[in-house]
Scaffold this motif. Structure first.
Motif, PDB file in Angstrom:
ATOM      1  N   ARG A 155       0.833  -1.206   0.000  1.00  0.00           N
ATOM      2  CA  ARG A 155       0.000   0.000   0.000  1.00  0.00           C
ATOM      3  C   ARG A 155       0.865   1.254   0.000  1.00  0.00           C
ATOM      4  O   ARG A 155       1.982   1.240   0.515  1.00  0.00           O
ATOM      5  CB  ARG A 155      -0.901   0.041   1.234  1.00  0.00           C
ATOM      6  CG  ARG A 155      -2.036  -0.973   1.221  1.00  0.00           C
ATOM      7  CD  ARG A 155      -2.915  -0.762   2.439  1.00  0.00           C
ATOM      8  NE  ARG A 155      -4.150  -1.529   2.322  1.00  0.00           N
ATOM      9  CZ  ARG A 155      -5.341  -1.077   2.650  1.00  0.00           C
ATOM     10  NH1 ARG A 155      -5.478   0.145   3.109  1.00  0.00           N
ATOM     11  NH2 ARG A 155      -6.410  -1.844   2.519  1.00  0.00           N
ATOM     12  N   ASP A 228      -5.786   7.238   5.735  1.00  0.00           N
ATOM     13  CA  ASP A 228      -5.620   5.905   5.156  1.00  0.00           C
ATOM     14  C   ASP A 228      -4.793   5.005   6.065  1.00  0.00           C
ATOM     15  O   ASP A 228      -4.877   3.784   5.977  1.00  0.00           O
ATOM     16  CB  ASP A 228      -4.920   6.009   3.797  1.00  0.00           C
ATOM     17  CG  ASP A 228      -5.680   6.921   2.845  1.00  0.00           C
ATOM     18  OD1 ASP A 228      -6.837   6.609   2.539  1.00  0.00           O
ATOM     19  OD2 ASP A 228      -5.108   7.948   2.427  1.00  0.00           O
ATOM     20  N   PRO A 252     -12.381   4.523   4.042  1.00  0.00           N
ATOM     21  CA  PRO A 252     -12.748   3.127   3.789  1.00  0.00           C
ATOM     22  C   PRO A 252     -11.500   2.276   3.562  1.00  0.00           C
ATOM     23  O   PRO A 252     -10.569   2.702   2.871  1.00  0.00           O
ATOM     24  CB  PRO A 252     -13.602   3.210   2.523  1.00  0.00           C
ATOM     25  CG  PRO A 252     -14.154   4.604   2.543  1.00  0.00           C
ATOM     26  CD  PRO A 252     -13.062   5.456   3.130  1.00  0.00           C
ATOM     27  N   SER A 253     -11.462   1.097   4.190  1.00  0.00           N
ATOM     28  CA  SER A 253     -10.332   0.152   4.076  1.00  0.00           C
ATOM     29  C   SER A 253      -9.047   0.691   4.684  1.00  0.00           C
ATOM     30  O   SER A 253      -7.964   0.157   4.430  1.00  0.00           O
ATOM     31  CB  SER A 253     -10.086  -0.259   2.619  1.00  0.00           C
ATOM     32  OG  SER A 253     -11.230  -0.897   2.077  1.00  0.00           O
ATOM     33  N   ALA A 254      -9.140   1.743   5.507  1.00  0.00           N
ATOM     34  CA  ALA A 254      -7.952   2.272   6.174  1.00  0.00           C
ATOM     35  C   ALA A 254      -7.375   1.227   7.125  1.00  0.00           C
ATOM     36  O   ALA A 254      -8.085   0.360   7.643  1.00  0.00           O
ATOM     37  CB  ALA A 254      -8.311   3.530   6.951  1.00  0.00           C
ATOM     38  N   GLN A 255      -6.074   1.332   7.362  1.00  0.00           N
ATOM     39  CA  GLN A 255      -5.404   0.441   8.299  1.00  0.00           C
ATOM     40  C   GLN A 255      -4.885   1.227   9.483  1.00  0.00           C
ATOM     41  O   GLN A 255      -4.533   2.409   9.365  1.00  0.00           O
ATOM     42  CB  GLN A 255      -4.267  -0.309   7.608  1.00  0.00           C
ATOM     43  CG  GLN A 255      -4.760  -1.290   6.550  1.00  0.00           C
ATOM     44  CD  GLN A 255      -3.657  -2.127   5.943  1.00  0.00           C
ATOM     45  OE1 GLN A 255      -2.509  -1.701   5.856  1.00  0.00           O
ATOM     46  NE2 GLN A 255      -4.003  -3.338   5.513  1.00  0.00           N
ATOM     47  N   LEU A 278     -13.550  -2.617  12.531  1.00  0.00           N
ATOM     48  CA  LEU A 278     -12.203  -2.963  12.093  1.00  0.00           C
ATOM     49  C   LEU A 278     -11.939  -4.441  12.362  1.00  0.00           C
ATOM     50  O   LEU A 278     -12.451  -5.008  13.329  1.00  0.00           O
ATOM     51  CB  LEU A 278     -11.145  -2.117  12.810  1.00  0.00           C
ATOM     52  CG  LEU A 278     -10.989  -0.677  12.301  1.00  0.00           C
ATOM     53  CD1 LEU A 278     -12.032   0.236  12.917  1.00  0.00           C
ATOM     54  CD2 LEU A 278      -9.592  -0.149  12.587  1.00  0.00           C
ATOM     55  N   GLN A 295      -7.710  -3.348  10.156  1.00  0.00           N
ATOM     56  CA  GLN A 295      -8.182  -2.677   8.937  1.00  0.00           C
ATOM     57  C   GLN A 295      -9.685  -2.441   9.016  1.00  0.00           C
ATOM     58  O   GLN A 295     -10.445  -3.308   9.495  1.00  0.00           O
ATOM     59  CB  GLN A 295      -7.870  -3.517   7.701  1.00  0.00           C
ATOM     60  CG  GLN A 295      -8.322  -2.864   6.400  1.00  0.00           C
ATOM     61  CD  GLN A 295      -7.824  -3.613   5.186  1.00  0.00           C
ATOM     62  OE1 GLN A 295      -6.732  -4.192   5.213  1.00  0.00           O
ATOM     63  NE2 GLN A 295      -8.607  -3.608   4.114  1.00  0.00           N
ATOM     64  N   ARG A 296     -10.095  -1.276   8.550  1.00  0.00           N
ATOM     65  CA  ARG A 296     -11.510  -0.962   8.500  1.00  0.00           C
ATOM     66  C   ARG A 296     -12.183  -1.794   7.398  1.00  0.00           C
ATOM     67  O   ARG A 296     -11.716  -1.800   6.249  1.00  0.00           O
ATOM     68  CB  ARG A 296     -11.717   0.517   8.222  1.00  0.00           C
ATOM     69  CG  ARG A 296     -13.168   0.950   8.281  1.00  0.00           C
ATOM     70  CD  ARG A 296     -13.294   2.455   8.190  1.00  0.00           C
ATOM     71  NE  ARG A 296     -14.671   2.881   8.348  1.00  0.00           N
ATOM     72  CZ  ARG A 296     -15.067   4.155   8.374  1.00  0.00           C
ATOM     73  NH1 ARG A 296     -14.159   5.108   8.235  1.00  0.00           N
ATOM     74  NH2 ARG A 296     -16.313   4.468   8.529  1.00  0.00           N
ATOM     75  N   ALA A 297     -13.206  -2.513   7.768  1.00  0.00           N
ATOM     76  CA  ALA A 297     -13.888  -3.367   6.805  1.00  0.00           C
ATOM     77  C   ALA A 297     -14.496  -2.530   5.685  1.00  0.00           C
ATOM     78  O   ALA A 297     -15.023  -1.436   5.928  1.00  0.00           O
ATOM     79  CB  ALA A 297     -14.968  -4.185   7.504  1.00  0.00           C
ATOM     80  N   GLY A 298     -14.422  -3.044   4.481  1.00  0.00           N
ATOM     81  CA  GLY A 298     -15.019  -2.345   3.355  1.00  0.00           C
ATOM     82  C   GLY A 298     -14.124  -1.320   2.718  1.00  0.00           C
ATOM     83  O   GLY A 298     -14.564  -0.597   1.841  1.00  0.00           O
TER      84      GLY A 298
END
Length: 298
Positions: A155, A228, A252-255, A278, A295-298
């Motif tokens: 990433r 992010d 969205p999808s952030a870690q 998450l 990680q944030r789902a989605g």
């Protein structure tokens, strides 16, 4: 980095018989202090007993501390607590004296005396003694750097936050690797200044914005969000308390990389962030400390 005269830190030290006993005491103490009031750690000794240390932001009420410890253990343990004062500059400086550079994936944390020894294919992070945790020699910082290295293999996050930045190691690492702006925050104004100076020392002063803020209260968070990637090497209790606010600032999808956790505290933090959408990707332990990648789902 400009030399700084640092204040002393009040400390309490005591030993307890076993891991369950240490866990009870640490959990009660973590729940009893507000964010930034105390840093609590427990370590197993060679004889099987556990040493517990508490560093206080302000001089503590010793009788109250003894009462809290007595509630979770025994009067004998409470009476055995030793209170003293540690000069913050001295212990941080000592932590760097004679230590070899610390390697964590592509990153190497080092002092000025080892600047020339950093290989060309590595990213050196030069940190000298200052008022803050996070020299790279601590298991939590090394754990965060290893997880950061793993994240950056797949990433390239655009908006990065180092929450509880201390000396700024993680913010500097992200800025160097990504060549992008990083927001760094700490509740201690002295630490925010140290992180800013360290960023300049490492050639990323134009990329690291270091601010003093409590939680997500500053306007800069809203202006720079959604993030992010968030790096948060703090403590279990404030991490749990900030789960909702952190989730609200994520893309969205952030870690997120969370650390500053004793192994027995990790599950409660995982549960708090799962409740905010998450999922756990990785849980690693280094030198008795847990670090989480979620990680944030989605």
């Amino acid at each position: 980095m400009t030399a700084m005269i640092t204040p002393s830190t009040a400390r309490a030290l005591f030993a307890i018989g076993d891991e369950p006993g240490a866990k009870r005491v640490v959990d009660l103490l973590n729940e009893s202090f507000d964010e930034g009031q105390a840093a609590i750690a427990a370590f197993e000794r060679a004889d099987g007993r556990w040493d517990v240390s508490i560093h206080f932001a302000d001089p503590p009420d010793q009788a109250s501390i003894r009462n809290l410890v007595g509630l979770a253990s025994s009067e004998a343990v409470a009476e055995s607590i030793a209170f003293d004062v540690v000069d913050a500059k001295d212990w941080v400086a000592e932590s760097l004296q004679g230590l070899v550079p610390v390697r964590a994936g592509r990153f190497i944390v080092h002092g000025a005396h080892d600047r020339a020894s950093v290989p060309l294919n590595k990213l050196g992070i030069e940190i000298e003694a200052a008022l803050a945790f996070g020299t790279g020699h601590h298991g939590t910082t090394r754990g965060c750097l290893l997880l950061l290295d793993q994240v950056l293999r797949s990433r390239k996050p655009k908006r990065v936050l180092d929450l509880g930045s201390g000396t700024g190691v993680l913010a500097i690492a992200a800025a160097k690797a990504l060549k992008r702006r990083v927001l760094a925050s700490d509740i201690d104004p002295m630490a925010a200044l140290v992180a800013r100076d360290n960023a300049r020392l490492n050639g990323v002063g134009n990329l690291v914005e270091s601010i003093c803020a409590t939680g997500f209260s500053a306007a800069a968070f809203g202006e720079r969000a959604p993030f992010d990637l968030v790096l948060a090497n703090i403590l279990a209790n404030p991490l749990r308390q900030m789960a909702t606010a952190m989730a609200a600032h994520l893309a969205p999808s952030a870690q997120v990389i969370l650390s500053g956790l004793l192994p027995h505290q990790a599950m409660s933090v995982i549960v708090a962030y799962r409740a905010r959408g998450l999922v756990l990707l990785r849980h690693q332990q280094i030198e008795g400390w847990s670090s989480l990648l979620m990680q944030r789902a989605g």
